[in-house]
Design an enzyme around this catalytic site. Structure first.
Site, PDB file in Angstrom:
ATOM      1  CG  HIS A   1       4.803   9.275  -1.835  1.00 57.13           C
ATOM      2  ND1 HIS A   1       3.864   9.398  -2.808  1.00 57.13           N
ATOM      3  CD2 HIS A   1       4.787   7.976  -1.443  1.00 57.13           C
ATOM      4  CE1 HIS A   1       3.273   8.221  -2.992  1.00 57.13           C
ATOM      5  NE2 HIS A   1       3.812   7.347  -2.180  1.00 57.13           N
TER       6      HIS A   1
ATOM      7  CG  ASP B   1       8.591   2.123   2.324  1.00 56.04           C
ATOM      8  OD1 ASP B   1       8.553   2.612   1.183  1.00 56.04           O
ATOM      9  OD2 ASP B   1       7.978   1.088   2.634  1.00 56.04           O
TER      10      ASP B   1
END
Ligand code: SDX
Length: 430
Positions: free
Chosen positions: A307, A365
């Protein structure tokens, strides 16, 4: 005493004082708005890794601690105690609603869930095997052709109506895209159902028999929607803000956000992550896969991992992982191979020096696809569900920007490395 209110930039014979702006939370900000005018300089920050593009009061992420706050409230508390529509109210208006405010908001959203009947015809123009995100980009953008009474961004009331319409109608449009891909008839929203139940009903009901939504499944869907609702200035939110800064109407801006979210590096990662877990297939194939994910020449990344902001475990992934166990248990799915591969992959990756050194952790996700697959959704519906959930974040950020009296059109500059001026050469001379 060090000056903590200004940064001094010295270059050549120049020295510039740049004000330091103090946030409620997070790093201090160097205000460079006058840098070009006063110093004839640009900054260079592709990907905006060190750039604050706006002021915002909506969402805060502490990437090092793995914390996410919606208007100051921790995501874990909201995920366990709130509801998606209550979170929508919080993100849009800044505070948690009281019972009367929530009921009024709920009623306003419920009464906007149907789409204009002629919007049905738009679907006929798509192939049945179109990706639902393609359909959503097209149909949401086409809302600009129908809802002419909520296009004027300078009218607060029209902004409010557009916001309610988008929050209310995106589940309907996503469900229609899904039904269209199946060749099944569209299912109208039912005002007697709550937001998440309505979406599940529109996706899975058929006219021939009664479809009763399992409360535990709608609770899990509602929680997934809360987890995805907003995430400060991510790529799709920044797309919506940039589109909105030109004065484009709200439906066009949200269509732009949907288009950006589709990318596998962003919201498309939930589909890519599940497909990758399926491709790995079994725990014994994980080491080879991890080797490939660490080898840049393979072009393979561990989808659902890493991320830009979180350099710790994504707090949403933690909640999602707990939810995965609950939903699979509810669905009577035990020893799900995909979940087993996901958990073992996470365990191995979090002990591997490559992932540890680069601070790569599971993100929102990584587990979401496992839950959605257990609910009966095909992978192609994973990102549309992300889009439904994120619509409120896009709209809240868009409203915040439009209401800002200092709003200017977004127009970045560049570091030009192309050819200097040169004269045209006739073709006979080339
Ligand atoms: C979302 O921004 C948001 O808030 C987004 C989101 C939201 O709610 O809106 O949180 C939703 O988009 C989550 C992210 C979903 N994407 C994926 O899961 C795709 C896989 N992850 C990546 O491609 C990547 O981690 C990003 C895109 C998420 C972040 O990329 P960055 O911050 O630009 O980091 P990077 O690409 O520069 O990577 C840093 C290093 C690189 O190695 P070096 O060049 O430094 O040697 O880490 C490596 C990368 O090669 N790396 C990975 C990796 N992610 C980064 N290596 C293997 N597998 C990965 N998943």
């Amino acid at each position: 005493m060090a000056d903590t209110k200004n940064a001094t930039l010295t270059f050549g014979d120049k020295s510039l004082n740049l004000p330091i702006l103090k946030p409620t939370l997070g790093p201090d900000v160097v205000d460079i708005r006058k840098l070009y005018a006063d110093g004839d300089l640009f900054t260079f920050d592709p990907g905006f890794t060190s750039t604050a593009a706006c002021e915002s009061s909506i969402t805060y992420i502490d990437g090092d601690k793995g914390e996410l706050l919606y208007r100051g409230y921790p995501i874990e508390q909201l995920a366990n105690k709130s509801s998606y529509l209550e979170v929508c109210y919080l993100l849009l208006y800044g505070d948690l609603p009281n019972a009367a405010q929530l009921e009024d908001f709920n009623n306003r959203v419920t009464r906007h869930t149907m789409v204009h009947e002629q919007l049905h015809y738009f679907f006929r123009g798509f192939r049945r095997d179109s990706h639902p995100m393609a359909t959503m980009v097209g149909v949401v953008g086409a809302m600009s052709a129908f809802y002419h009474d909520s296009l004027d961004i300078n009218d607060p009331w029209q902004r409010e109506v557009a916001a309610i319409r988008l929050i209310a109608k995106l589940p309907t449009i996503a469900a229609m895209a899904y039904k269209y891909s199946l060749g099944q008839p569209f299912v109208y929203p039912k005002n007697s159902l709550d937001y998440a139940s309505n979406f599940l009903h529109m996706c899975f009901a058929v006219p021939c028999e009664e479809y009763v939504v399992q409360p535990a499944l709608s609770k899990a869907m509602d929680r997934i929607m809360m987890l995805h609702a907003d995430h400060e200035q991510n790529a799709s939110t920044s797309t919506v803000r940039l589109a909105g800064s030109s004065g484009a109407n709200p439906f066009a801006c949200i269509a732009a956000g949907i288009a950006c979210l589709w990318g596998p590096a962003h919201g498309g990662a939930n589909q890519a992550a599940l497909e990758q877990l399926r491709e790995i297939g079994s725990v014994d194939r994980i080491p080879e896969f991890i080797r490939q994910a660490k080898d840049k020449s393979s072009g393979i990344r561990l989808m659902g991992f890493g991320h830009r902001v979180y350099k710790n475990y994504d707090p949403r992934a933690k909640v999602m992982k707990e939810s995965a166990d609950e939903v699979l248990d509810l669905m009577g799915i035990h020893n799900n191979p995909t979940l087993q591969v996901a958990k073992e992959l996470e365990r191995i990756a979090l002990e591997d020096e490559y992932f540890v050194a680069k601070k790569l952790y599971p993100n929102v996700d990584f587990y979401s696809g496992i839950i959605l697959e257990a609910m009966g959704f095909p992978t192609s519906m994973f990102t549309p569900i992300f889009a439904i959930s994120r619509a409120v974040g896009w709209i809240a950020q868009w409203k915040e920007m439009i209401a800002d009296p200092t709003l200017k059109i977004g127009r970045p500059r560049q570091l030009y490395i192309g050819p200097a001026q040169r004269d045209y050469v006739e073709i006979k001379g080339r």
